[in-house]
Design an enzyme around this catalytic site. Structure first.
Site, PDB file in Angstrom:
ATOM      1  N   LYS A 237       0.870 -32.441 -18.365  1.00 20.86           N
ATOM      2  CA  LYS A 237      -0.067 -31.885 -19.528  1.00 20.86           C
ATOM      3  C   LYS A 237      -0.355 -32.193 -20.902  1.00 20.86           C
ATOM      4  O   LYS A 237      -1.216 -32.677 -21.718  1.00 20.86           O
ATOM      5  CB  LYS A 237      -0.401 -30.695 -19.248  1.00 20.86           C
ATOM      6  CG  LYS A 237      -1.256 -30.321 -17.349  1.00 20.86           C
ATOM      7  CD  LYS A 237      -1.554 -29.095 -17.208  1.00 20.86           C
ATOM      8  CE  LYS A 237      -2.469 -28.717 -16.102  1.00 20.86           C
ATOM      9  NZ  LYS A 237      -2.463 -27.179 -14.952  1.00 20.86           N
TER      10      LYS A 237
ATOM     11  N   LYS B 282       6.913 -23.099 -17.857  1.00 24.23           N
ATOM     12  CA  LYS B 282       6.578 -21.713 -16.749  1.00 24.23           C
ATOM     13  C   LYS B 282       7.311 -20.822 -16.220  1.00 24.23           C
ATOM     14  O   LYS B 282       8.955 -20.844 -15.983  1.00 24.23           O
ATOM     15  CB  LYS B 282       6.145 -22.722 -15.411  1.00 24.23           C
ATOM     16  CG  LYS B 282       4.800 -22.186 -14.591  1.00 24.23           C
ATOM     17  CD  LYS B 282       3.528 -22.507 -15.184  1.00 24.23           C
ATOM     18  CE  LYS B 282       2.490 -22.208 -14.617  1.00 24.23           C
ATOM     19  NZ  LYS B 282       0.470 -23.078 -14.957  1.00 24.23           N
TER      20      LYS B 282
ATOM     21  N   THR C 205     -10.584 -23.163 -18.862  1.00 25.65           N
ATOM     22  CA  THR C 205      -9.969 -23.906 -18.211  1.00 25.65           C
ATOM     23  C   THR C 205     -11.230 -24.719 -16.742  1.00 25.65           C
ATOM     24  O   THR C 205     -11.494 -25.533 -16.745  1.00 25.65           O
ATOM     25  CB  THR C 205      -9.017 -23.409 -16.857  1.00 25.65           C
ATOM     26  OG1 THR C 205      -7.748 -22.730 -17.545  1.00 25.65           O
ATOM     27  CG2 THR C 205      -8.330 -24.667 -16.123  1.00 25.65           C
TER      28      THR C 205
END
Length: 413
Positions: A92, A104, A187
């Site tokens: 991304k 993450k 988002t």
């Protein structure tokens, strides 16, 4: 459901590498995370009992810059999932021309089972045990189970440990603590931004398009509002407790008020009940899977009626289902582009925090829309150059080429 998230991510990596003629040494390096940290958090609970929580943080690749984002708190979290999400985050960032690597992390826990004190203690303990090194190394952000409050606790804990203020060390915090405006909506609004660009590219009429959204949390509800305000008919939505359907379109502002007062979308006046699986298969033009990975599979792909699938969730479509839908001419707007509004926002949050200069919401929305549309156009162009139907592979090829260039320049391979 037998779905190996890590294996599927690895397959896309290898295929994009082959098609893009990426240096095999780069692909070999990206076949596994660069660094994995796993630790256990001991906690005394309010009732005097003792519990241990497993936690992880993966820094997948930092050739383009410090790794970041996402911290999940979920009972279903496992290390393979974190590795897959960190790889996707790397893609991304690179596909969006963001100078950052993929990170993450998370904790295996159910926030709903914890008191406010226990939850705050757990979030703070995560940061202490993670021993983060700040804005130039690895920057935690929010994800499932975390929000403005949890990131505030994490920032405060980091600053308490280090002894100085560093707003850019943690992402997705409130503006008053050095965060950015537009974070909550980023988002979901970005999902619509990329959809709009995809619709324009495909000569797809937005007005009165029938939209179904699986997932009505932060992302799905914001996206639903954007579709509704653009003149689309949102015919079906669902959350973890059920779903609602109306062939004439749902009144999204009223549905949001209903969910706020009842905690669910079910039993909304003027709608019919619908289960989550049927939302995917209902009569619609645009399908927005906005919940979890692996919901569109080879078993149900033939029943998908939508002409366009906009992936608001990470990896909602399996590789086999992706191929089946593309063969039928369905347009797939992939996750690494469609739900990248948050990573663009986090980049803007970082820039504002480093400069101590904060922007108005119009500037933020303009930059988000511009950057997301550019990334989609670039992916479409790359897919066409390689004679591919898959915009997903176009985006992955673009990302891998940028990571490859950074690794070569650094002398890593």
């Amino acid at each position: 459901m037998n779905y190996d998230f890590l294996d599927e991510s690895g397959q896309i990596l290898r295929e994009a590498g082959r098609l893009g003629k990426i240096d095999p040494n780069v692909i070999e390096f990206l076949a596994a995370p660069g660094r994995v940290v796993t630790f256990r958090i001991p906690m005394k609970m309010d009732d005097g009992s003792f519990r241990v929580f497993d936690a992880h943080r993966v820094r997948y690749n930092d050739a383009l810059g410090p790794s970041r984002d996402g911290t999940r708190i979920s009972t279903d979290l496992d290390l393979d999932e974190v590795k897959s999400l960190a790889l996707i985050m790397s893609i991304k960032h690179a596909a969006g021309r963001i100078p950052a690597g993929g990170g993450k992390g998370g904790i295996v826990a159910d926030p709903r089972e914890l008191s406010d004190r226990e939850f705050e203690s757990l979030c703070r303990a995560y940061i202490r045990n993670l021993r983060p090194r700040g804005r130039a190394y690895d920057v935690p952000g929010a994800d499932i189970g975390t929000d403005l409050q949890t990131m505030s606790w994490m920032l405060d804990e980091y600053e308490s440990v280090t002894g100085y203020h560093e707003p850019a060390a943690v992402n997705d915090k409130p503006p008053i603590l050095g965060g950015s405006l537009g974070g909550y909506e980023a988002t979901g609004s970005g999902v619509f931004d990329v959809f709009r660009e995809a619709a324009e590219q495909a000569d797809f009429d937005i007005e009165n398009a029938r939209v179904a959204i699986q997932g009505f949390g932060q992302v799905g509800s914001v996206a639903a509002t954007m579709f509704y305000e653009a003149g689309c008919d949102v015919v079906a939505v669902c959350d973890s407790r059920g779903g609602v359907y109306s062939s004439d379109g749902l009144d999204i502002p009223a549905l949001l008020a209903h969910k706020k007062s009842t905690g669910k979308v079910s039993d909304f006046a003027g709608s019919e009940p619908i289960v989550s699986e049927k939302v995917l298969e209902c009569d619609c033009d645009v399908l927005v899977p906005a919940s979890v990975q692996g919901v569109i599979t080879a078993d149900n792909a033939d029943r998908i009626q939508a002409r366009m699938v906009v992936e608001a969730a990470n990896a909602p479509t399996t590789i086999k289902a992706d191929a089946m839908l593309l063969e039928r001419g369905v347009i797939i707007v992939p996750d690494v582009l469609a739900n990248a509004g948050s990573v663009q926002l986090c980049q803007m949050e970082r820039s504002q925090g480093l400069s101590d200069n904060y922007w108005d919401i119009d500037t933020i929305n303009h930059l988000r829309q511009k950057r997301l549309a550019r990334s989609y156009r670039e992916a479409v162009t790359t897919a066409a150059e390689h004679q591919l139907k898959s915009v997903r592979l176009g985006a992955w090829i673009n990302a891998l080429k940028r990571i490859e260039e950074a690794m070569h320049l650094r002398g890593w391979c």
